[in-house]
Write a protein that holds these residues in place. Structure first.
Motif, PDB file in Angstrom:
ATOM      1  N   ARG A 124      -1.777  -8.498  -1.462  1.00 33.65           N
ATOM      2  CA  ARG A 124      -0.992  -7.290  -1.723  1.00 33.65           C
ATOM      3  C   ARG A 124      -1.872  -6.286  -2.452  1.00 33.65           C
ATOM      4  N   VAL A 125      -1.771  -5.003  -2.104  1.00 36.18           N
ATOM      5  CA  VAL A 125      -2.453  -4.022  -2.946  1.00 36.18           C
ATOM      6  C   VAL A 125      -1.451  -3.366  -3.888  1.00 36.18           C
ATOM      7  N   MET A 126      -1.963  -3.019  -5.048  1.00 31.50           N
ATOM      8  CA  MET A 126      -1.148  -2.419  -6.095  1.00 31.50           C
ATOM      9  C   MET A 126      -1.956  -1.318  -6.777  1.00 31.50           C
ATOM     10  N   GLY A 127      -1.246  -0.358  -7.327  1.00 29.78           N
ATOM     11  CA  GLY A 127      -1.937   0.691  -8.077  1.00 29.78           C
ATOM     12  C   GLY A 127      -1.059   1.139  -9.230  1.00 29.78           C
ATOM     13  N   VAL A 128      -1.688   1.658 -10.266  1.00 34.03           N
ATOM     14  CA  VAL A 128      -0.909   2.161 -11.405  1.00 34.03           C
ATOM     15  C   VAL A 128      -1.241   3.632 -11.615  1.00 34.03           C
ATOM     16  N   GLU A 129      -0.209   4.429 -11.848  1.00 39.23           N
ATOM     17  CA  GLU A 129      -0.403   5.852 -12.153  1.00 39.23           C
ATOM     18  C   GLU A 129       0.026   6.079 -13.590  1.00 39.23           C
TER      19      GLU A 129
ATOM     20  N   SER B 231     -10.496   5.959  -7.551  1.00 36.50           N
ATOM     21  CA  SER B 231      -9.255   6.434  -8.197  1.00 36.50           C
ATOM     22  C   SER B 231      -9.156   7.955  -8.140  1.00 36.50           C
ATOM     23  N   ARG B 232      -8.009   8.442  -8.565  1.00 37.13           N
ATOM     24  CA  ARG B 232      -7.744   9.869  -8.490  1.00 37.13           C
ATOM     25  C   ARG B 232      -7.420  10.425  -9.882  1.00 37.13           C
ATOM     26  N   LEU B 233      -8.073  11.517 -10.238  1.00 39.66           N
ATOM     27  CA  LEU B 233      -7.734  12.251 -11.465  1.00 39.66           C
ATOM     28  C   LEU B 233      -6.971  13.488 -11.050  1.00 39.66           C
TER      29      LEU B 233
ATOM     30  N   PRO C 235      -2.355  15.078 -17.932  1.00 39.76           N
ATOM     31  CA  PRO C 235      -3.343  14.582 -16.982  1.00 39.76           C
ATOM     32  C   PRO C 235      -2.908  13.222 -16.458  1.00 39.76           C
ATOM     33  N   GLU C 236      -3.184  12.996 -15.172  1.00 43.25           N
ATOM     34  CA  GLU C 236      -2.754  11.732 -14.561  1.00 43.25           C
ATOM     35  C   GLU C 236      -3.943  10.984 -13.969  1.00 43.25           C
ATOM     36  N   PHE C 237      -3.951   9.693 -14.170  1.00 43.54           N
ATOM     37  CA  PHE C 237      -4.931   8.823 -13.531  1.00 43.54           C
ATOM     38  C   PHE C 237      -4.170   7.927 -12.567  1.00 43.54           C
ATOM     39  N   ALA C 238      -4.496   8.005 -11.272  1.00 42.88           N
ATOM     40  CA  ALA C 238      -3.900   7.091 -10.295  1.00 42.88           C
ATOM     41  C   ALA C 238      -4.993   6.112  -9.897  1.00 42.88           C
ATOM     42  N   SER C 239      -4.806   4.870 -10.264  1.00 45.87           N
ATOM     43  CA  SER C 239      -5.860   3.875 -10.036  1.00 45.87           C
ATOM     44  C   SER C 239      -6.071   3.644  -8.554  1.00 45.87           C
ATOM     45  N   ALA C 240      -7.268   3.192  -8.226  1.00 44.75           N
ATOM     46  CA  ALA C 240      -7.559   2.731  -6.871  1.00 44.75           C
ATOM     47  C   ALA C 240      -6.653   1.553  -6.542  1.00 44.75           C
ATOM     48  N   GLU C 241      -6.546   1.245  -5.248  1.00 46.12           N
ATOM     49  CA  GLU C 241      -5.781   0.088  -4.807  1.00 46.12           C
ATOM     50  C   GLU C 241      -6.508  -1.184  -5.243  1.00 46.12           C
ATOM     51  N   CYS C 242      -5.750  -2.074  -5.890  1.00 46.17           N
ATOM     52  CA  CYS C 242      -6.328  -3.340  -6.347  1.00 46.17           C
ATOM     53  C   CYS C 242      -5.557  -4.477  -5.692  1.00 46.17           C
TER      54      CYS C 242
ATOM     55  N   ASN D 110       2.776   1.014  -8.161  1.00 46.27           N
ATOM     56  CA  ASN D 110       2.834   1.054  -6.696  1.00 46.27           C
ATOM     57  C   ASN D 110       2.522  -0.322  -6.138  1.00 46.27           C
ATOM     58  N   TYR D 111       3.381  -0.788  -5.253  1.00 44.19           N
ATOM     59  CA  TYR D 111       3.183  -2.095  -4.642  1.00 44.19           C
ATOM     60  C   TYR D 111       3.306  -1.945  -3.134  1.00 44.19           C
ATOM     61  N   LEU D 112       2.331  -2.449  -2.417  1.00 42.46           N
ATOM     62  CA  LEU D 112       2.469  -2.478  -0.975  1.00 42.46           C
ATOM     63  C   LEU D 112       3.439  -3.594  -0.612  1.00 42.46           C
ATOM     64  N   ILE D 113       4.395  -3.298   0.263  1.00 41.09           N
ATOM     65  CA  ILE D 113       5.216  -4.399   0.756  1.00 41.09           C
ATOM     66  C   ILE D 113       5.383  -4.314   2.268  1.00 41.09           C
TER      67      ILE D 113
ATOM     68  N   THR E 242      12.105   6.272  -3.425  1.00 42.93           N
ATOM     69  CA  THR E 242      12.197   5.716  -2.086  1.00 42.93           C
ATOM     70  C   THR E 242      11.530   6.563  -1.002  1.00 42.93           C
ATOM     71  N   ARG E 243      10.826   7.598  -1.429  1.00 40.13           N
ATOM     72  CA  ARG E 243      10.067   8.389  -0.464  1.00 40.13           C
ATOM     73  C   ARG E 243       9.215   7.429   0.385  1.00 40.13           C
ATOM     74  N   ASP E 244       9.332   7.552   1.705  1.00 42.24           N
ATOM     75  CA  ASP E 244       8.639   6.578   2.555  1.00 42.24           C
ATOM     76  C   ASP E 244       7.235   7.065   2.887  1.00 42.24           C
TER      77      ASP E 244
ATOM     78  N   THR F   4     -10.759  -4.095  -1.526  1.00 39.48           N
ATOM     79  CA  THR F   4      -9.748  -3.274  -0.845  1.00 39.48           C
ATOM     80  C   THR F   4     -10.408  -2.039  -0.227  1.00 39.48           C
ATOM     81  N   ARG F   5      -9.598  -1.241   0.451  1.00 41.43           N
ATOM     82  CA  ARG F   5     -10.041   0.020   1.052  1.00 41.43           C
ATOM     83  C   ARG F   5     -10.746   0.933   0.050  1.00 41.43           C
ATOM     84  N   ALA F   6     -10.389   0.773  -1.232  1.00 37.46           N
ATOM     85  CA  ALA F   6     -10.976   1.626  -2.269  1.00 37.46           C
ATOM     86  C   ALA F   6     -12.502   1.532  -2.266  1.00 37.46           C
TER      87      ALA F   6
ATOM     88  N   ASP G 276      -8.418  11.559   0.498  1.00 38.00           N
ATOM     89  CA  ASP G 276      -7.161  11.140  -0.135  1.00 38.00           C
ATOM     90  C   ASP G 276      -7.020   9.636   0.072  1.00 38.00           C
ATOM     91  N   TRP G 277      -5.827   9.086  -0.124  1.00 39.11           N
ATOM     92  CA  TRP G 277      -5.726   7.626  -0.091  1.00 39.11           C
ATOM     93  C   TRP G 277      -6.103   7.064   1.276  1.00 39.11           C
ATOM     94  N   MET G 278      -5.819   7.825   2.354  1.00 35.25           N
ATOM     95  CA  MET G 278      -6.088   7.303   3.699  1.00 35.25           C
ATOM     96  C   MET G 278      -7.264   7.952   4.402  1.00 35.25           C
TER      97      MET G 278
HETATM   98  N1  ATP Z   1      -0.859   1.252   0.708  1.00 35.30           N
HETATM   99  C1  ATP Z   1      -0.618   1.266  -0.586  1.00 35.30           C
HETATM  100  N2  ATP Z   1       0.280   0.438  -1.148  1.00 35.30           N
HETATM  101  C2  ATP Z   1       0.531   0.454  -2.462  1.00 35.30           C
HETATM  102  N3  ATP Z   1      -0.070   1.291  -3.318  1.00 35.30           N
HETATM  103  C3  ATP Z   1      -0.965   2.149  -2.811  1.00 35.30           C
HETATM  104  C4  ATP Z   1      -1.297   2.177  -1.439  1.00 35.30           C
HETATM  105  N4  ATP Z   1      -2.218   3.138  -1.255  1.00 35.30           N
HETATM  106  C5  ATP Z   1      -2.458   3.679  -2.453  1.00 35.30           C
HETATM  107  N5  ATP Z   1      -1.704   3.094  -3.401  1.00 35.30           N
HETATM  108  C6  ATP Z   1      -1.610   3.402  -4.829  1.00 35.30           C
HETATM  109  O1  ATP Z   1      -0.587   4.365  -4.982  1.00 35.30           O
HETATM  110  C7  ATP Z   1      -0.920   5.300  -6.012  1.00 35.30           C
HETATM  111  C8  ATP Z   1      -0.802   6.708  -5.448  1.00 35.30           C
HETATM  112  O2  ATP Z   1      -0.869   7.614  -6.485  1.00 35.30           O
HETATM  113  P1  ATP Z   1      -0.605   9.173  -6.322  1.00 35.30           P
HETATM  114  O3  ATP Z   1      -0.320   9.721  -7.673  1.00 35.30           O
HETATM  115  O4  ATP Z   1      -1.687   9.809  -5.559  1.00 35.30           O
HETATM  116  O5  ATP Z   1       0.623   9.183  -5.337  1.00 35.30           O
HETATM  117  P2  ATP Z   1       2.123   9.603  -5.518  1.00 35.30           P
HETATM  118  O6  ATP Z   1       2.627   9.095  -6.796  1.00 35.30           O
HETATM  119  O7  ATP Z   1       2.800   9.205  -4.277  1.00 35.30           O
HETATM  120  O8  ATP Z   1       2.009  11.148  -5.523  1.00 35.30           O
HETATM  121  P3  ATP Z   1       2.311  12.202  -6.675  1.00 35.30           P
HETATM  122  O9  ATP Z   1       1.938  11.594  -7.979  1.00 35.30           O
HETATM  123  O10 ATP Z   1       1.432  13.327  -6.265  1.00 35.30           O
HETATM  124  O11 ATP Z   1       3.765  12.449  -6.546  1.00 35.30           O
HETATM  125  C9  ATP Z   1      -2.300   4.912  -6.483  1.00 35.30           C
HETATM  126  O12 ATP Z   1      -2.227   4.183  -7.664  1.00 35.30           O
HETATM  127  C10 ATP Z   1      -2.844   4.045  -5.346  1.00 35.30           C
HETATM  128  O13 ATP Z   1      -3.752   3.061  -5.787  1.00 35.30           O
END
Ligand code: ATP
Ligand code: MG
Length: 459
Positions: free
Chosen positions: A4-9, A54-56, A64-71, A127-130, A194-196, A402-404, A424-426
């Motif tokens: 599973r990939v996960m990320g923290v913002e 990751s994204r700043l 300021p927001e830090f969105a971690s890379a997918e782990c 964030n959790y991939l499911i 729930t945004r898809d 991961t893809r990161a 961006d993420w993709m």
């Molecule tokens: N396929 C995935 N499944 C789960 N988590 C993912 C996946 N791809 C990326 N992530 C994680 O999701 C998070 C995305 O953060 P980001 O702040 O860019 O998105 P967002 O919260 O949807 O957008 P915003 O904050 O602009 O509203 C990151 O932590 C990233 O690691």
């Protein structure tokens, strides 16, 4: 057990103080501008991806927001989360050197919490991939009682100001979540966005975006938060029916639980029964453990995951026995409560005392000089999950599995070659005179890709 990939913002708070004790003329918005000055000069925007994948980001305002890379491991995730703290702190240090050079008395502080002094709230999202299932919505709804009650383990503690006298409560976000109910059409809405938008193959995946967590200083609290949630997602993917613990009024319950540090408060279930938060957590924990045992998943767990799923049950045992002290090196709300309470009784203070408020902010302050939790971690008073080396490695390097890893390599190579690019993420996009070369990374699990190798040759 499937990967599973996960990320923290994490959104951070910025405050300013002066070296002279005079009022500060620098607003948090000014501070944010100074923080992002270099990034804006370099990339013309306040949104940038780093070589660690990751994204700043700076939205309007001052958080300021830090969105971690997918782990795909909890250890990587914790290291990334701390790396985010250090990256922003080094930007703050640089901005403070600028202020000093301009002979300004203001200094910026970076605070990892969820409420500023004016009572505004900001978030820490998970964030959790499911794997996509048709009944996702209903399944997520069945997790609401888990998300409402997990604060007894993962809350960051908070002095709540109120008429009649301030009090200490378990979670910073609980009171803020209350506001969300007005717009809630389903139970889980204020808790899970729930945004898809899966940031991956939409046929296969969804991304669960949890917005009801406190920012944690304790690495153990962060790891526990992700490891326990992950267990339940595994159950959902496997089609297991969750224990029926639907709450009569979730948003009321989240506040009632947060307001009672004795953990004795009961909340009403839809079926009329009354339960404590600890009882509800235990039902989820036991169901998860039973499922893992049945499936043989315990054998698949790495050391960090294994330690955290064990801690889930152990911590509930300790909390039920009222033995909070044995968790004071692990759980934020208890660690912070102990410090504040000691200071409070020694000075005969009430919770309204501004000295306690300052001490509370210090717990979340990330500067090495002023930060309480970070110095406790150095002294071993807060248990870390990963080494300092791992955290430092994560400042510049993406998770390898991961893809990161692809994103990080591309960002590194393109910046070094001073090429124009967008990420961006993709998507990885190399801008050229006659258009752009784009590689779309639909598989969040894949750290290797021939198309990226080819793209890198063009850089
Ligand atoms: N396929 C995935 N499944 C789960 N988590 C993912 C996946 N791809 C990326 N992530 C994680 O999701 C998070 C995305 O953060 P980001 O702040 O860019 O998105 P967002 O919260 O949807 O957008 P915003 O904050 O602009 O509203 C990151 O932590 C990233 O690691
Ligand atoms: Mg975000």
């Amino acid at each position: 057990m499937p990967k599973r990939v996960m990320g923290v913002e994490t959104e951070y708070g910025l405050t300013t103080a002066t070296t002279t004790g005079a009022p500060s003329s620098l607003t948090p918005e000014d501070a944010a501008q100074r923080l992002f000055k270099r990034i804006v000069e370099w990339g013309r925007s306040t949104n940038t991806f780093l070589t660690n994948g990751s994204r700043l980001y700076l939205d309007v305002g001052a958080h300021p927001e830090f969105a971690s890379a997918e782990c795909d491991s909890i250890a990587d995730l914790v290291a990334m989360d701390r790396a985010g703290d250090l990256i922003f702190q080094s930007m703050v240090d640089e901005a403070n050197r600028g202020l000093e050079a301009e002979d300004m008395p203001e200094r910026i502080h970076l605070i990892k919490n969820n409420v500023d002094s004016a009572g505004n709230s900001f978030g820490c999202h998970e964030n959790y991939l499911i794997r996509r299932r048709r009944d996702f919505r209903a399944r997520v709804d069945s997790l609401v009682p888990f998300f409402i009650t997990r604060q007894v383990l993962t809350g960051a503690g908070h002095i709540r100001k109120q008429p009649g006298g301030a009090v200490y409560e378990i979670s910073q976000r609980a009171d803020q979540m209350w506001d969300a109910i007005s717009s809630a059409s389903t139970r889980s809405r204020p808790i899970v966005n729930t945004r898809d938008e899966p940031h991956g193959d939409i046929e296969k995946y969804r991304r669960m975006h949890v917005i009801v967590g406190d920012s944690n200083m304790s690495q153990t609290s962060t790891a526990l938060k992700f490891a326990t949630t992950e267990m339940l997602l595994v159950m959902i993917e496997d089609g297991v029916i969750m224990p029926d613990l639907k709450l009569q009024d979730p948003m009321r319950s989240i506040r009632e639980i947060s307001h009672d540090v004795s953990l004795k408060t009961t909340v009403e279930l839809e079926n009329g029964r009354m339960r404590t938060a600890l009882q509800i957590q235990r039902e989820f924990a036991e169901a998860a453990h039973n499922h893992y045992e049945r499936q043989g998943y315990f054998a698949d767990l790495d050391d960090t995951r294994s330690a955290m799923v064990t801690l889930w049950i152990e911590a509930l045992d300790r909390l039920e026995e009222g033995d909070l002290d044995s968790l004071s090196t692990k759980l934020d709300w208890i660690a912070k409560h102990n410090i504040l309470e000691r200071y409070r009784t020694k000075g005969g203070l009430t919770w309204d005392d501004p000295r306690l408020t300052r001490l509370e902010f210090a717990y979340h302050d990330l500067s090495p000089a002023a930060g309480l939790a970070t110095s406790m971690e150095k002294q071993g008073l807060l248990e870390s999950v990963v080494t300092e080396e791992a955290v430092h490695h994560a400042i510049d390097n993406p998770p390898a599995t991961t893809r990161a890893a692809l994103r990080g390599r591309f960002v590194g190579a393109a910046s070094e070659a001073r090429r124009d690019f967008m990420v961006d993420w993709m998507n990885l996009r190399l801008l050229e005179a006659d258009g752009a070369r784009t590689v779309i990374l639909k598989d969040p699990f894949s750290p290797v890709d021939e198309r990226v190798d080819e793209l890198l040759e063009q850089v």
